[in-house]
Design a protein around this motif. Structure first.
Motif, PDB file in Angstrom:
ATOM      1  N   ARG A   1      58.871  40.383  61.712  1.00  0.00           N
ATOM      2  CA  ARG A   1      57.737  39.736  61.045  1.00  0.00           C
ATOM      3  C   ARG A   1      56.775  40.826  60.595  1.00  0.00           C
TER       4      ARG A   1
ATOM      5  N   GLY B   1      61.676  30.568  52.757  1.00  0.00           N
ATOM      6  CA  GLY B   1      61.754  30.623  54.213  1.00  0.00           C
ATOM      7  C   GLY B   1      61.126  31.878  54.781  1.00  0.00           C
ATOM      8  N   VAL B   2      60.270  32.521  53.995  1.00  0.00           N
ATOM      9  CA  VAL B   2      59.739  33.836  54.354  1.00  0.00           C
ATOM     10  C   VAL B   2      58.288  33.763  54.840  1.00  0.00           C
TER      11      VAL B   2
ATOM     12  N   GLN C   1      58.311  36.687  57.429  1.00  0.00           N
ATOM     13  CA  GLN C   1      59.481  37.075  58.213  1.00  0.00           C
ATOM     14  C   GLN C   1      60.566  37.484  57.230  1.00  0.00           C
ATOM     15  N   CYS C   2      60.959  38.738  57.295  1.00  0.00           N
ATOM     16  CA  CYS C   2      61.872  39.294  56.301  1.00  0.00           C
ATOM     17  C   CYS C   2      63.015  40.015  56.994  1.00  0.00           C
ATOM     18  N   LYS C   3      64.096  40.201  56.242  1.00  0.00           N
ATOM     19  CA  LYS C   3      65.254  40.909  56.800  1.00  0.00           C
ATOM     20  C   LYS C   3      64.906  42.360  57.106  1.00  0.00           C
TER      21      LYS C   3
ATOM     22  N   GLU D   1      67.593  33.929  63.485  1.00  0.00           N
ATOM     23  CA  GLU D   1      66.604  34.014  62.412  1.00  0.00           C
ATOM     24  C   GLU D   1      67.214  33.671  61.056  1.00  0.00           C
ATOM     25  N   ASP D   2      68.497  34.032  60.873  1.00  0.00           N
ATOM     26  CA  ASP D   2      69.167  33.643  59.627  1.00  0.00           C
ATOM     27  C   ASP D   2      69.221  32.120  59.523  1.00  0.00           C
TER      28      ASP D   2
ATOM     29  N   ARG E   1      65.782  30.674  58.855  1.00  0.00           N
ATOM     30  CA  ARG E   1      65.386  30.819  57.455  1.00  0.00           C
ATOM     31  C   ARG E   1      66.088  29.764  56.593  1.00  0.00           C
TER      32      ARG E   1
ATOM     33  N   ARG F   1      64.339  26.499  57.118  1.00  0.00           N
ATOM     34  CA  ARG F   1      63.054  26.455  56.412  1.00  0.00           C
ATOM     35  C   ARG F   1      63.261  26.237  54.923  1.00  0.00           C
TER      36      ARG F   1
ATOM     37  N   THR G   1      64.509  21.973  61.618  1.00  0.00           N
ATOM     38  CA  THR G   1      63.614  23.128  61.503  1.00  0.00           C
ATOM     39  C   THR G   1      62.699  23.200  62.725  1.00  0.00           C
TER      40      THR G   1
ATOM     41  N   GLU H   1      62.515  26.283  65.284  1.00  0.00           N
ATOM     42  CA  GLU H   1      61.250  27.020  65.447  1.00  0.00           C
ATOM     43  C   GLU H   1      60.885  27.065  66.937  1.00  0.00           C
TER      44      GLU H   1
END
Lengths: 118, 426
Positions: free
Chosen positions: A3, A39-40, A84-86, B220-221, B224, B227, B243, B247
Motif C-alpha cells: 500500500r 481496485g487500487v 494498493q498497487c502491485k 491481494e490479487d 483487487r 473490488r 468483497t 477485505e
C-alpha cells in the motif's frame, strides 16, 4: 501487494482564489473513479487550506502551537491518497495521471511512500 | 507535449507498467472486435511491442493508456480486413463479421466496463475447469504473468502455459459467446465468477508468510479482482458480500503469523495488528451488500453475505472471548442450510464450542468423522483434538493433534500441532 500513501503537496500561492476549477474537479472525479474501479484506490481526500490548520510542535520537552497559514513552507500537504498497487511503478503511473488532470498554473508535488506493514 | 524520457530503461519500465494496468481493458475491447480471447491477447501484445519500439524514441505519449488501446484496436481492424482466411474461418464457425471496420473512437467508460465484465464472465465460464478459470482470470484480469501464476500455485510453468492455451482453445471451439449472461443463467454464471475469486484468495490464505511471497500475494490479487467486480456490478449483493468477506479476512493478515513465521490462530491473534482500514472497507462493502440485497433478493442473505457477516462479528469483537459466539453459531446454521458443506459444519462446531461448550461441539465433529471429503483435512483432527483437550481427554487429544500434524501441508503448522500434542503428554 504493498500500500502506498501519496502525500499531495501544493504551493498554496498557485491555487486560484476561487479554488479548483469545475473542469479540474470533474476530471479529478472521473480519474478517482477510474482508480477506484481498478481496485487500487483505498482512500483519498483533500484537505482544507492551511489557514485553517494548526501545527503542534514538540521540541526540548515543550509543546508549541502555531496556527496556519504556514507561509514559510513553500509546499504544504493539500490532500492524500492511499493506493494498493502491485509495485511502486504502478503507484507512480497513477500518480502521474493524477497530476496531469491539473491545469498548468498549478504547482503540485506528490510524495509517494510505501506504508510499512506488520 | 510528451514527457522526455529520462532513459531507455525508465521508459521501458513505464511501458510495462502502463501495459499491465491497461491490458485487461485492451484485451476486453479487442475481444469485442475479433471475438477471440487468444487473438485479442496477441494483438494487445503487438501494441506492447510497438510501444517498446516507439516510446523510447519519441517519448511517452500524454495518454499512454489510450495510445495502447488505439494501437491494439487498429491492429484488430487491420487483421480483420487483411486476413481473409481468418474471415472465412469465422464465417465457417457461424459467426457474423462486420465487413466494414468500425471506426476507432475513444470508448466511453461504460463501454469499457461492459467489455471488462464480458471478459470476466468469459474467463470464468463453466465450460472451463476451475483450474483453467483461475489461470485465465489471473492472466487476463489479474495482470499476472504465466511464471508468476505457476510459482503461486506451485506447479511447473509449462503446466500453466498449457492450461491457458487449452482454455482459450476450449472457449473458441465451444463458441462461447463474449457476453454478460442475463435471465435464469445469470445467477449460476455469477456464482462461477465469485467462486474463482474466492478460490484464488483461499489459495493465498492457506499459504503463510514462510512460503514464497507470491503465494500469500494471491490474497491481494483476489481482493483487487473482487473490488473491480464490485465496481462493475454495483447492484449485485453477493459481489459486495464477497468483497466484504475478503477485505475482512485480509485485515487479519499481519496478525496471522508470529515473529518466526509460525501461524497464529484467531483466538491467539493480537487484534491491535488487524488493519482498521480494511475492516472499515469490509463493513462498508457489507452495508452495500445488505442495501443491494434489500432491493433485489427475497431469499435472504446469500452464502457470501453470511460468511461476511460472520467475519464482521469477529472484526467487531475486541477479544476472542468477547465475540458474539451465539450469533456466529446461528449464522453458520443459516449458512449450512443455504449451502451445506463439511467445512461449514466444522466451523459451526467451533462456534458452538464457544457458545455452548465443547461437548455439543464434539457431537457435530464426530458426525463428520466418516466424511470422505475431510479424510485428509488436517483441521478436522486439529479441532477435535482441541475439544478433547478442553474436555480433559488428553490422551485422545494427543493422538488427534499428532494425526493433524501428519496431515497438514504446512511445515510451521505441523510444528505448532506437535507442540500442542506435547502439552497433552501423559
Amino acid at each position: 501487494m504493498p500500500r502506498y500513501l501519496s502525500l499531495v503537496q501544493i504551493d498554496e500561492a498557485t491555487v486560484p482564489a476561487e479554488g479548483p476549477s469545475p473542469e479540474l474537479m470533474q476530471r479529478m472525479g472521473e480519474l478517482i473513479e477510474e482508480i477506484t474501479k481498478a481496485g487500487v484506490m483505498l482512500d483519498t481526500a483533500g484537505l482544507t487550506p492551511t489557514a485553517q490548520g494548526t501545527r503542534v510542535h514538540w521540541q526540548d520537552g515543550n509543546i508549541s502551537v502555531t496556527d496556519g497559514p504556514f507561509t514559510e513552507s513553500k509546499e504544504v500537504v493539500g490532500g492524500y491518497a492511499i493506493m494498493q498497487c502491485k509495485d511502486k511503478a504502478e503507484a507512480l503511473e497513477w500518480t502521474k495521471r493524477f497530476l496531469k488532470v491539473h491545469e498548468e498554473h498549478w504547482t503540485v508535488t506528490c510524495e509517494v511512500r510505501e506504508i510499512a506493514e506488520g | 507535449m510528451t514527457q522526455q524520457p529520462t532513459s531507455d530503461t525508465a521508459t521501458e519500465q513505464t511501458v510495462e507498467t502502463v501495459f499491465r494496468l491497461e491490458s485487461p481493458r485492451i484485451i476486453a475491447a479487442v475481444t469485442r472486435t475479433v471475438r477471440d480471447i487468444g487473438i485479442a491477447e496477441e494483438l494487445a501484445q503487438d501494441a506492447l511491442v510497438a510501444a517498446l519500439e516507439q516510446w523510447p524514441r519519441d517519448g511517452v505519449p500524454d495518454n499512454p493508456g489510450a495510445w495502447l488501446m488505439a494501437t491494439a484496436k487498429h491492429r484488430a481492424i487491420d487483421l480483420i480486413r487483411r486476413r481473409e482466411t481468418y474471415a472465412r474461418k469465422l464465417a465457417e464457425i457461424g459467426r457474423t463479421l462486420e465487413t466494414t471496420a468500425p471506426p476507432v473512437e475513444p470508448s466511453a467508460p461504460d463501454d469499457i466496463d461492459d467489455d471488462l465484465l464480458r471478459l470476466v464472465f468469459t474467463a470464468c465460464h463453466p465450460v472451463l475447469s476451475a483450474e483453467a478459470r483461475i489461470a485465465l482470470t489471473l492472466r487476463l484480469l489479474g495482470g499476472l504473468t504465466t511464471p508468476e501464476i505457476a510459482r503461486a500455485f506451485l506447479v511447473p510453468e509449462a503446466t500453466i502455459a498449457q492450461r491457458i492455451v487449452r482454455a482459450k482453445r476450449t472457449l473458441a471451439t465451444k463458441n462461447v459467446a463474449f457476453e454478460v449472461p442475463y435471465g435464469p443463467q445469470r445467477e449460476a454464471r455469477l456464482g462461477s465468477v465469485l467462486e474463482v475469486i474466492y478460490l484464488i484468495f483461499n489459495e493465498g490464505y492457506a499459504a503463510t508468510a514462510g512460503d514464497d511471497w507470491l503465494r500469500p500475494a494471491l490474497c491481494e490479487d483476489a481482493l483487487r479482482l473482487a473490488r473491480v467486480l464490485s465496481g462493475l456490478m454495483p447492484k449485485e449483493p453477493e459481489v459486495h458480500a464477497l468483497t466484504a468477506l475478503l477485505e475482512l479476512q485480509a485485515s487479519r493478515s499481519a496478525a496471522r503469523t508470529g515473529p518466526s513465521g509460525e501461524p497464529v490462530l484467531l483466538k491467539d491473534q493480537n487484534r491491535s495488528r488487524w488493519n482498521r482500514m480494511l475492516i472499515a472497507r469490509g463493513f462498508t462493502a457489507l452495508a452495500r451488500a445488505e442495501a443491494a440485497g434489500a432491493t433485489t433478493t427475497t431469499s435472504g442473505p446469500g452464502p457470501y453475505a453470511l460468511q461476511a457477516t460472520i467475519a464482521a462479528c469477529h472484526a467487531h469483537a475486541h477479544s476472542y472471548d468477547a465475540t458474539d459466539w451465539p450469533r456466529i453459531a446461528a449464522l453458520y446454521t443459516a449458512l449450512a442450510a443455504r449451502s451445506p458443506s463439511p467445512v461449514v459444519e466444522l466451523n459451526r462446531a467451533v462456534a458452538v464450542s464457544m457458545s455452548d461448550g465443547p461437548a455439543p461441539a464434539l457431537r457435530i465433529i464426530d458426525a463428520l468423522a466418516t466424511e470422505p471429503s475431510l479424510r485428509d483435512y488436517h483441521l478436522l483432527p486439529s479441532v477435535r483434538a482441541d475439544l478433547l483437550q478442553r474436555l480433559g481427554r488428553t490422551k485422545e487429544a494427543r493422538t488427534e493433534f499428532l494425526r493433524a500434524a501428519e496431515l497438514t501441508q504446512n511445515e510451521r503448522e505441523r510444528h505448532l500441532l506437535r507442540m500442542r500434542a506435547k502439552e497433552c503428554a501423559p
